[in-house]
Scaffold this motif. Structure first.
Motif, PDB file in Angstrom:
ATOM      1  N   ILE A 111      45.060  38.601  38.364  1.00 10.45           N
ATOM      2  CA  ILE A 111      45.555  38.789  36.966  1.00 10.45           C
ATOM      3  C   ILE A 111      44.959  40.215  36.461  1.00 10.45           C
ATOM      4  O   ILE A 111      43.932  40.054  36.267  1.00 10.45           O
ATOM      5  CB  ILE A 111      45.466  37.639  35.927  1.00 10.45           C
ATOM      6  N   ARG A 112      45.759  40.999  35.853  1.00  7.99           N
ATOM      7  CA  ARG A 112      45.163  42.182  35.426  1.00  7.99           C
ATOM      8  C   ARG A 112      45.448  42.111  33.980  1.00  7.99           C
ATOM      9  O   ARG A 112      46.675  42.144  33.555  1.00  7.99           O
ATOM     10  CB  ARG A 112      45.698  43.365  36.045  1.00  7.99           C
ATOM     11  N   LEU A 113      44.528  42.375  33.058  1.00  9.46           N
ATOM     12  CA  LEU A 113      44.658  42.460  31.434  1.00  9.46           C
ATOM     13  C   LEU A 113      44.826  43.912  31.329  1.00  9.46           C
ATOM     14  O   LEU A 113      43.794  44.564  31.546  1.00  9.46           O
ATOM     15  CB  LEU A 113      43.720  41.768  30.824  1.00  9.46           C
ATOM     16  N   ASP A 114      45.541  44.398  30.287  1.00  9.92           N
ATOM     17  CA  ASP A 114      45.459  45.750  29.761  1.00  9.92           C
ATOM     18  C   ASP A 114      44.519  45.689  28.735  1.00  9.92           C
ATOM     19  O   ASP A 114      44.192  44.853  28.164  1.00  9.92           O
ATOM     20  CB  ASP A 114      46.838  46.177  29.441  1.00  9.92           C
ATOM     21  N   ASP A 115      44.316  47.076  27.992  1.00  7.08           N
ATOM     22  CA  ASP A 115      43.446  47.142  27.150  1.00  7.08           C
ATOM     23  C   ASP A 115      43.877  46.506  25.699  1.00  7.08           C
ATOM     24  O   ASP A 115      42.926  45.768  25.172  1.00  7.08           O
ATOM     25  CB  ASP A 115      43.220  48.501  26.922  1.00  7.08           C
ATOM     26  N   ARG A 116      44.936  46.431  25.658  1.00  4.04           N
ATOM     27  CA  ARG A 116      45.562  45.614  24.472  1.00  4.04           C
ATOM     28  C   ARG A 116      45.420  44.015  24.436  1.00  4.04           C
ATOM     29  O   ARG A 116      44.605  43.677  23.608  1.00  4.04           O
ATOM     30  CB  ARG A 116      46.960  45.716  24.243  1.00  4.04           C
ATOM     31  N   SER A 117      45.363  43.624  25.754  1.00  2.28           N
ATOM     32  CA  SER A 117      45.049  41.976  26.035  1.00  2.28           C
ATOM     33  C   SER A 117      43.698  41.843  25.570  1.00  2.28           C
ATOM     34  O   SER A 117      43.242  40.858  25.009  1.00  2.28           O
ATOM     35  CB  SER A 117      45.773  41.620  27.024  1.00  2.28           C
ATOM     36  N   LEU A 118      42.956  42.770  26.274  1.00  2.00           N
ATOM     37  CA  LEU A 118      41.297  42.510  26.297  1.00  2.00           C
ATOM     38  C   LEU A 118      40.904  42.729  24.887  1.00  2.00           C
ATOM     39  O   LEU A 118      40.091  41.948  24.557  1.00  2.00           O
ATOM     40  CB  LEU A 118      40.804  43.642  27.171  1.00  2.00           C
ATOM     41  N   ALA A 119      41.424  43.576  24.151  1.00  2.00           N
ATOM     42  CA  ALA A 119      41.000  43.556  22.597  1.00  2.00           C
ATOM     43  C   ALA A 119      41.483  42.596  21.821  1.00  2.00           C
ATOM     44  O   ALA A 119      40.598  42.131  21.180  1.00  2.00           O
ATOM     45  CB  ALA A 119      41.654  44.920  22.041  1.00  2.00           C
ATOM     46  N   HIS A 126      37.641  40.489  34.593  1.00  2.00           N
ATOM     47  CA  HIS A 126      37.218  42.024  33.865  1.00  2.00           C
ATOM     48  C   HIS A 126      35.801  42.574  33.365  1.00  2.00           C
ATOM     49  O   HIS A 126      35.480  43.692  33.055  1.00  2.00           O
ATOM     50  CB  HIS A 126      38.344  42.208  32.859  1.00  2.00           C
ATOM     51  N   ARG A 127      34.796  41.750  33.677  1.00  2.18           N
ATOM     52  CA  ARG A 127      33.668  41.987  33.118  1.00  2.18           C
ATOM     53  C   ARG A 127      33.027  42.914  34.173  1.00  2.18           C
ATOM     54  O   ARG A 127      31.861  43.687  33.933  1.00  2.18           O
ATOM     55  CB  ARG A 127      32.785  40.712  33.059  1.00  2.18           C
ATOM     56  N   GLY A 128      33.436  43.065  35.527  1.00  3.27           N
ATOM     57  CA  GLY A 128      33.094  43.987  36.377  1.00  3.27           C
ATOM     58  C   GLY A 128      33.143  43.373  37.746  1.00  3.27           C
ATOM     59  O   GLY A 128      33.147  42.117  38.103  1.00  3.27           O
ATOM     60  N   GLU A 129      33.111  44.299  38.816  1.00  4.44           N
ATOM     61  CA  GLU A 129      33.058  43.945  40.055  1.00  4.44           C
ATOM     62  C   GLU A 129      32.067  43.226  40.698  1.00  4.44           C
ATOM     63  O   GLU A 129      31.994  42.645  41.866  1.00  4.44           O
ATOM     64  CB  GLU A 129      33.494  45.305  41.156  1.00  4.44           C
ATOM     65  N   ASP A 130      30.979  43.105  40.099  1.00  2.00           N
ATOM     66  CA  ASP A 130      29.811  42.259  40.402  1.00  2.00           C
ATOM     67  C   ASP A 130      29.680  40.889  39.943  1.00  2.00           C
ATOM     68  O   ASP A 130      28.867  40.284  40.204  1.00  2.00           O
ATOM     69  CB  ASP A 130      28.566  43.264  40.061  1.00  2.00           C
ATOM     70  N   VAL A 131      30.814  40.454  39.220  1.00  2.00           N
ATOM     71  CA  VAL A 131      30.754  39.273  38.709  1.00  2.00           C
ATOM     72  C   VAL A 131      31.804  38.422  39.500  1.00  2.00           C
ATOM     73  O   VAL A 131      33.035  38.531  39.816  1.00  2.00           O
ATOM     74  CB  VAL A 131      31.325  39.276  37.329  1.00  2.00           C
ATOM     75  N   VAL A 132      31.264  37.327  39.609  1.00  2.00           N
ATOM     76  CA  VAL A 132      32.062  36.172  40.502  1.00  2.00           C
ATOM     77  C   VAL A 132      32.066  35.001  39.787  1.00  2.00           C
ATOM     78  O   VAL A 132      30.922  34.264  39.629  1.00  2.00           O
ATOM     79  CB  VAL A 132      31.561  35.777  42.072  1.00  2.00           C
ATOM     80  N   LEU A 151      39.298  32.861  32.470  1.00  2.00           N
ATOM     81  CA  LEU A 151      38.848  33.293  33.885  1.00  2.00           C
ATOM     82  C   LEU A 151      39.195  35.010  34.303  1.00  2.00           C
ATOM     83  O   LEU A 151      38.420  35.497  34.741  1.00  2.00           O
ATOM     84  CB  LEU A 151      39.408  32.418  35.152  1.00  2.00           C
ATOM     85  N   ALA A 152      40.567  35.404  33.711  1.00  2.62           N
ATOM     86  CA  ALA A 152      40.810  36.998  33.769  1.00  2.62           C
ATOM     87  C   ALA A 152      39.784  37.338  33.072  1.00  2.62           C
ATOM     88  O   ALA A 152      39.287  38.579  33.588  1.00  2.62           O
ATOM     89  CB  ALA A 152      42.335  36.886  33.474  1.00  2.62           C
ATOM     90  N   TRP A 153      39.578  36.980  31.888  1.00  2.28           N
ATOM     91  CA  TRP A 153      38.530  37.794  30.974  1.00  2.28           C
ATOM     92  C   TRP A 153      37.181  38.113  31.906  1.00  2.28           C
ATOM     93  O   TRP A 153      36.869  39.312  31.670  1.00  2.28           O
ATOM     94  CB  TRP A 153      38.164  37.159  29.622  1.00  2.28           C
TER      95      TRP A 153
END
Length: 344
Positions: free
Chosen positions: A311-319, A285-291, A280-282
């Motif tokens: 939850i905030r994911l950093d760039d490394r976690s997203l990668a 992070h797809r955009g503020e227009d995604v629910v 869900l956190a991923w």
């Protein structure tokens, strides 16, 4: 990172769970995470109605404003349950429901209908079942290829003018249909399946949504339960479960797709998250227009899901997540017959 919250004895979501932030579907403010009400009906087996009602009420208590159902869910039983669950609190929530998918009295699927007369009749039936005087977000539940989208959208536009519907939505449209619909009446939101293992809307539909300023509601964001790690084999599905008939949940496909969970689990464990929270956190992070609208009829699962909105994911976690999902998924999300009806 957030830990999995607990369920209180009364079934409400723990006060330790932050209330979801507010996002906008076009010009409609909603909670950043909604609640999909499909599990409160019989698609995944026979639900506990009292527990399902408690889950909806717990979601509202926790700040969830977008509650999503459809007239085909339980042949209207889902709308009736939702209406009763929010009775007395109607002004605190936004009710989204759908029309256009026709089922017989025994539940058999009979096709799609976008005829204007059908749209009006379906709306009146939904209003009665929901016990309300307006539907906040009314989706066409897959596009009827036999009826020009302009006619169907025109019928919804009339309902908007009458105050019976507040906003128009489309479920699983093609990019071309979306453009045509929005030219007739503003489309507030597109609802499509979007998750770590269903990314088909990313190439065409998402860019058009963003070009036109249309919000995106992601249904089945947990892969219909697979991305929680709780469905290992078909034995984990009840005999009446809708998923048993879908290719992605066949025994061979489930066996192959477990490798996706094996790749994701170390990422989730390293962040102190459940698999569901990571998925869900991923999406958040797809955009503020995604629910996302994860579905559940279990207050404990609701609490776990809601934690993901903060939850905030950093760039490394997203990668790391991107690397984990780079392999092909085994099996289509629907049968060929159903897939042929999607994306018109």
């Amino acid at each position: 990172m957030s830990r999995s919250p607990s369920e209180s004895p009364a079934g409400s979501v723990s006060a330790a769970v932050p209330r979801p932030p507010v996002r906008a579907l076009r010009d409609l403010p909603v909670s950043a995470q909604g609640l999909g009400c499909l599990p409160t009906t019989d698609f995944y087996g026979r639900p506990d109605r009292a527990r399902a009602t408690a889950t909806i009420r717990a979601a509202v208590d926790a700040g969830v404003t977008l509650l999503d159902t459809a007239d085909v869910q339980g042949l209207g039983a889902g709308e009736e349950l939702l209406g009763r669950a929010v009775a007395g609190r109607r002004d605190e929530v936004l009710i989204a429901t759908k029309f256009g998918m026709v089922r017989s009295s025994d539940g058999a699927f009979q096709g799609l209908c976008g005829e204007p007369s059908y749209v009006r009749a379906a709306c009146e039936r939904s209003l009665r079942r929901l016990g309300t005087d307006r539907i906040d977000l009314y989706y066409q539940h897959w596009t009827d290829p036999a009826v020009p989208i302009e006619e169907t959208v025109g019928a919804v536009a009339e309902l908007v003018r009458e105050g019976k519907v507040r906003r128009l939505g489309l479920s699983e449209p093609s990019a071309a249909t979306l453009r045509r619909a929005d030219a007739v009446h503003p489309v507030t939101a597109v609802q499509s399946e979007w998750s770590l293992w269903s990314r088909g809307i990313e190439d065409e539909v998402v860019p058009v949504c963003r070009e036109l300023g249309i919000g995106i509601v992601a249904y089945a964001p947990l892969g219909r339960g697979f991305l929680t790690g709780t469905i290992r084999t078909t034995d984990d599905l009840g005999d009446e479960d809708f998923r048993r008939g879908q290719p992605r949940f066949s025994a061979p496909a489930l066996a192959r797709n477990r490798s996706l969970l094996h790749r994701l689990r170390p990422v989730a464990d390293g962040l102190g998250l459940t698999l569901a929270q990571l998925a869900l956190a991923w999406l958040h992070h797809r955009g503020e227009d995604v629910v996302p609208i994860p579905g559940t009829a279990n207050p404990a699962h609701l609490a776990d899901n809601l934690a993901a909105a903060s939850i905030r994911l950093d760039d490394r976690s997203l990668a790391e997540v991107t690397a984990a999902i780079s392999h092909p998924v085994s099996g289509e999300r629907y049968t060929p017959a159903l897939l042929a009806m999607i994306g018109n």
